[in-house]
Structure formats: structure tokens, C-alpha cells
Design an enzyme around this catalytic site. Structure first.
Site, short mmCIF file in Angstrom:
data_model
loop_
_atom_site.label_atom_id
_atom_site.label_comp_id
_atom_site.label_asym_id
_atom_site.label_seq_id
_atom_site.Cartn_x
_atom_site.Cartn_y
_atom_site.Cartn_z
N ASP A 219 -61.36 18.98 93.52
CA ASP A 219 -61.69 20.28 92.97
C ASP A 219 -62.75 20.09 91.93
O ASP A 219 -63.59 21.10 91.63
CB ASP A 219 -60.75 21.29 92.50
CG ASP A 219 -60.88 22.51 92.35
OD1 ASP A 219 -61.53 23.17 93.08
OD2 ASP A 219 -60.66 23.21 91.20
N GLU B 20 -71.06 18.51 87.97
CA GLU B 20 -70.83 19.71 88.50
C GLU B 20 -72.09 20.67 88.34
O GLU B 20 -72.72 20.68 87.23
CB GLU B 20 -69.43 20.55 87.82
CG GLU B 20 -68.45 19.69 88.51
CD GLU B 20 -67.17 20.35 88.06
OE1 GLU B 20 -67.04 21.49 87.75
OE2 GLU B 20 -66.11 19.75 88.56
N HIS C 103 -64.36 24.21 92.55
CA HIS C 103 -63.71 24.18 91.03
C HIS C 103 -62.93 25.55 90.91
O HIS C 103 -62.82 26.21 89.86
CB HIS C 103 -64.62 24.23 90.06
CG HIS C 103 -64.39 23.74 88.78
ND1 HIS C 103 -64.83 22.66 87.84
CD2 HIS C 103 -62.78 23.95 87.93
CE1 HIS C 103 -64.11 22.58 86.84
NE2 HIS C 103 -62.95 23.13 86.79
N ALA D 202 -59.76 25.83 92.53
CA ALA D 202 -58.22 25.29 93.21
C ALA D 202 -57.09 26.00 92.46
O ALA D 202 -56.02 26.32 92.95
CB ALA D 202 -58.08 24.01 93.41
#
Length: 108
Positions: free
Chosen positions: A45, A50, A69, A71
Site C-alpha cells: 500500500d 509515491e 495508499h 489500505a
């Protein structure tokens, strides 16, 4: 934390789930372990970078579940977060009594 050495000590065929922070897992060591079967599958996740770059090999792997991102989200997320906040506020400034407190010396 989950570097090549630690992964090498995991049971062959293990599953790895990372919903913490991207830097918790050495991504190159994880890729190697997934390719060799040391780790059977991973659910990720969070990532070092990112959003996860389109060039990442994780995208094309059948034994990897990727989530964006989120979860930790659930229908009760805000309610539960507020409850933890209120419990922590009640014991402030005694950090040792707080729920989910940060252990800076341990890296989380």
C-alpha cells in the site's frame, strides 16, 4: 527494517504486507525475493516513491497486490481515529501511556 538479510531469514513461501511506510521494506530485496519464490506474494500500500512509478516492476507482477495508499481506510476510520485521539489527549503529556505512540529511537 525488511532488508535483504531479514527477508533471507523468513520462511520460504511467506507473504509480506506493507501498509506502514515505504522505507520499511527494501524494495530491491523484496523484488528479488518475489522473483525467486522466497516470498510467495506481497500486498503493498506504500512505496519509497509515491505515486509508484509506471516503470516499477511491481505493476506487472501477478504475485503482488497494489493499493493506492488507502489500505487503512474503512467506513469507521474517522470515528476510530477520533477515539484514539481523545484517549491520547486524556493522558497527554505522558507519551508512554498513549496508543500508537511514536518510538523515534526505534525508527517508527
Amino acid at each position: 527494517m525488511f532488508n535483504r538479510d531479514l527477508i533471507s531469514h523468513m520462511k520460504t513461501g511467506s507473504y509480506l504486507v506493507n501498509t506502514a511506510r515505504g522505507a520499511v521494506v527494501d524494495e530491491s530485496a523484496l523484488l528479488e525475493a518475489l522473483y525467486t519464490g522466497k516470498i510467495r506474494a506481497a500486498a503493498l500500500d506504500v512505496f519509497v516513491e509515491e505515486p509508484l512509478p509506471e516503470s516499477s516492476p511491481f505493476w506487472g507482477m501477478g504475485n503482488v497486490l497494489l493499493t493506492p495508499h488507502i489500505a487503512g481506510r474503512s467506513p469507521h476510520y474517522l470515528e476510530r481515529t477520533f477515539e484514539i485521539f481523545m484517549e491520547n489527549l486524556a493522558v497527554y503529556p505522558d507519551f508512554s501511556q498513549m496508543l500508537n505512540h511514536i518510538e523515534i529511537s526505534r525508527g517508527y
